[in-house]
Design a protein around this motif. Structure first.
Motif, mmCIF file in Angstrom:
data_model
loop_
_atom_site.group_PDB
_atom_site.id
_atom_site.type_symbol
_atom_site.label_atom_id
_atom_site.label_comp_id
_atom_site.label_asym_id
_atom_site.label_seq_id
_atom_site.Cartn_x
_atom_site.Cartn_y
_atom_site.Cartn_z
ATOM 1 N N LYS A 191 -8.688 10.660 1.045
ATOM 2 C CA LYS A 191 -7.341 10.087 1.043
ATOM 3 C C LYS A 191 -7.253 8.967 0.014
ATOM 4 O O LYS A 191 -8.007 7.990 0.102
ATOM 5 C CB LYS A 191 -7.041 9.522 2.443
ATOM 6 N N PRO A 192 -6.357 9.076 -0.949
ATOM 7 C CA PRO A 192 -6.196 7.990 -1.921
ATOM 8 C C PRO A 192 -5.044 7.058 -1.544
ATOM 9 O O PRO A 192 -4.011 7.509 -1.045
ATOM 10 C CB PRO A 192 -5.846 8.747 -3.209
ATOM 11 N N ASP A 205 -3.667 9.979 -12.517
ATOM 12 C CA ASP A 205 -5.069 10.269 -12.168
ATOM 13 C C ASP A 205 -5.219 10.444 -10.664
ATOM 14 O O ASP A 205 -5.952 11.311 -10.195
ATOM 15 C CB ASP A 205 -5.976 9.099 -12.583
ATOM 16 N N ALA A 206 -4.512 9.598 -9.920
ATOM 17 C CA ALA A 206 -4.624 9.648 -8.459
ATOM 18 C C ALA A 206 -4.169 11.017 -7.946
ATOM 19 O O ALA A 206 -4.818 11.626 -7.085
ATOM 20 C CB ALA A 206 -3.790 8.532 -7.828
ATOM 21 N N LEU A 257 -10.773 6.959 6.468
ATOM 22 C CA LEU A 257 -10.371 8.139 5.686
ATOM 23 C C LEU A 257 -10.099 7.797 4.221
ATOM 24 O O LEU A 257 -10.082 8.675 3.363
ATOM 25 C CB LEU A 257 -9.095 8.761 6.272
ATOM 26 N N ILE A 258 -9.830 6.517 3.958
ATOM 27 C CA ILE A 258 -9.456 6.138 2.584
ATOM 28 C C ILE A 258 -10.705 6.071 1.721
ATOM 29 O O ILE A 258 -11.575 5.228 1.916
ATOM 30 C CB ILE A 258 -8.669 4.814 2.567
ATOM 31 N N ARG A 298 0.872 -1.186 0.000
ATOM 32 C CA ARG A 298 0.000 0.000 0.000
ATOM 33 C C ARG A 298 0.900 1.223 0.000
ATOM 34 O O ARG A 298 1.925 1.231 0.673
ATOM 35 C CB ARG A 298 -0.843 0.085 1.285
ATOM 36 N N SER A 299 0.481 2.269 -0.708
ATOM 37 C CA SER A 299 1.244 3.515 -0.669
ATOM 38 C C SER A 299 0.265 4.662 -0.865
ATOM 39 O O SER A 299 -0.468 4.677 -1.843
ATOM 40 C CB SER A 299 2.283 3.493 -1.789
ATOM 41 N N CYS A 300 0.248 5.585 0.087
ATOM 42 C CA CYS A 300 -0.732 6.677 0.005
ATOM 43 C C CYS A 300 -0.140 7.903 -0.674
ATOM 44 O O CYS A 300 1.071 8.073 -0.756
ATOM 45 C CB CYS A 300 -1.184 7.075 1.400
ATOM 46 N N ILE A 301 -1.023 8.772 -1.118
ATOM 47 C CA ILE A 301 -0.626 10.120 -1.513
ATOM 48 C C ILE A 301 -1.061 11.038 -0.378
ATOM 49 O O ILE A 301 -2.161 10.910 0.158
ATOM 50 C CB ILE A 301 -1.286 10.553 -2.840
ATOM 51 N N CYS A 302 -0.158 11.955 -0.010
ATOM 52 C CA CYS A 302 -0.354 12.818 1.162
ATOM 53 C C CYS A 302 -0.415 14.278 0.713
ATOM 54 O O CYS A 302 0.128 14.626 -0.346
ATOM 55 C CB CYS A 302 0.847 12.603 2.088
#
Ligand code: NAD
Ligand code: ZN
Length: 381
Positions: free
Chosen positions: A374-375, A360-361, A348-349, A34-38
């Protein structure tokens, strides 16, 4: 391997890049799950962080399975599924020994301030980040924490930054029982800061933003009062009015630099604001906190910030506290809070997007499209 690749302001894409390698005996290689964009990535994405080089891979919020370890790694094992704090910390320097893991000296000896951060420009050490299939993790025995059995990966990935940052925002506020806390920003960080403010004994928690969908989310998730600053003539006066003209005990800036820029554009025409480029949320925080109150800053700024009403800081006797979150210091307590259901970060996701669609994200999160909170980028099942 596939990895996010920064091409210049507003331009990112998924590309093939060489596999990372062990460069130091204390390194590990992690296969990202998993890796989020912040919101912090948006400062990079917008080209506002010095020395953000084309070709860099961002991503400082990730989980993954260890595939290789250096000869000096003793605790972390191949096959462990770990959550990896966004700070790169050696664990031994004078700052790490004080629990200031976000200010580690060894991981970014060039810098006068910030320690190393995954995927956060050469200002933060020049490390590639986790928006990729694989990532090199330095000091593998220090930060990475094996994900407790049964913990949802979406909860785990938010323990790498969002939860500790929100919690530390409240902690730095020095909240006393019954205090009124005003949080500027209803992004993931502000929402988590509002939720955590109750844990420190707040009596009233208020969140301010301009996006109604985020305010609605904050109200439900953090059981707080919410207000849209676009509906106010003067946010500072508004806060004074609802606090018996005394101001809030604690104000939290969970906005930071460029997000403030968009707020300025969105309400131009009103003479509310000091000057384009000035830190609006921070000025509002300083001007609406009580005399003797505390302003806690977790929103990220560049090395200089202009037009902060510093005279009001002096005349009101305000305490300002600010830092990058010290994730490792807070993890044991916050893992417990997630396990016992006090904090439910995975709520939140809102977006789960394959790494291939990273462009796109970024667009969705940056432009706040499709009610995005949160993506998370999904790199492997
Ligand atoms: P985000 O972009 O999702 O949220 C920012 C929110 O602020 C948006 O909802 C926006 O509408 C709102 N906003 C803009 N101007 C405002 C104003 N003047 N008043 C009130 N709200 C306003 O970002 P995020 O992921 O929630 O991150 C928030 C900030 O925290 C960023 O600056 C990020 O870099 C920083 N951050 C700091 C740390 C740390 O360790 N200190 C860690 C993570 C993130
Ligand atoms: Zn982050």
């Amino acid at each position: 391997m596939l990895a996010m690749n920064y091409r210049g302001p507003g331009r990112v894409r998924a590309d093939q890049k060489p596999m990372p390698e062990i460069l130091h005996p204390e390194d590990a290689i992690v296969k990202v799950t998993r890796s989020c964009i912040c919101g912090s990535d948006l400062h990079l994405y917008n080209g506002n962080v010095p020395d953000t080089r084309v070709g860099t891979t961002f991503g400082h919020e990730f989980t993954g399975v260890v595939t290789e370890i250096g000869s000096e790694v003793k605790k972390l094992q191949v096959g462990d599924h770990a959550l990896v704090p966004f700070n790169i910390a050696c664990g031994k320097c004078i700052f790490c020994r004080q629990g200031l893991f976000g200010n580690c000296h060894e991981s970014n000896p060039q810098a006068t301030a910030v320690g190393g951060i995954f995927g956060y420009s050469h200002t933060a050490g020049g490390y590639d980040g986790g928006q990729a299939e694989y990532v090199r993790v330095p000091y593998a025995d220090v930060g990475p924490t094996v994900i407790p059995p049964g913990m949802d990966l979406d909860d785990a990935v938010l323990l790498t930054d969002v939860v500790p940052t929100g919690y530390q925002a409240a902690e730095m506020g020095g909240i006393q029982i019954g205090d009124t806390v005003v949080v500027f920003g209803a992004g993931p960080i502000g929402i988590m800061a509002a939720k955590c403010s109750w844990l420190f004994g707040a009596g009233r928690v208020i969140v301010i933003d301009e996006l109604d969908y985020r305010l609605e989310f904050a109200k439900n998730y953090a059981q707080c009062e919410v207000y849209n600053f676009r509906s106010m003539k003067d946010p500072v006066l508004f806060i004074k009015k609802i606090t018996d003209y005394l101001g809030a005990d604690v104000c939290i800036d969970a906005v930071g630099a460029e997000a403030t820029g968009s707020a300025i554009q969105s309400i131009t025409g009103r003479k509310l604001l000091l000057q384009a480029g000035s830190p609006t949320a921070l000025s509002w925080a300083i001007n609406s906190v009580k005399k003797g109150g505390v302003v806690s800053i977790v929103g990220v700024y560049g090395p200089t910030g202009n037009f902060i009403p510093i005279g009001n800081v002096l005349n009101k006797g305000i305490t300002i506290r600010a830092n990058q979150a010290s994730v490792k210091r807070l993890l044991p307590k916050l893992i417990e809070h997630v396990q016992n259901g006090i904090l439910e970060p995975k709520k939140l996701i809102t977006h789960r997007i394959p790494l291939e669609e990273v462009a796109d994200a970024y667009r969705i999160f940056s432009d706040k499209l499709d009610e995005c909170i949160k993506p998370v980028l999904i790199t492997s099942p």
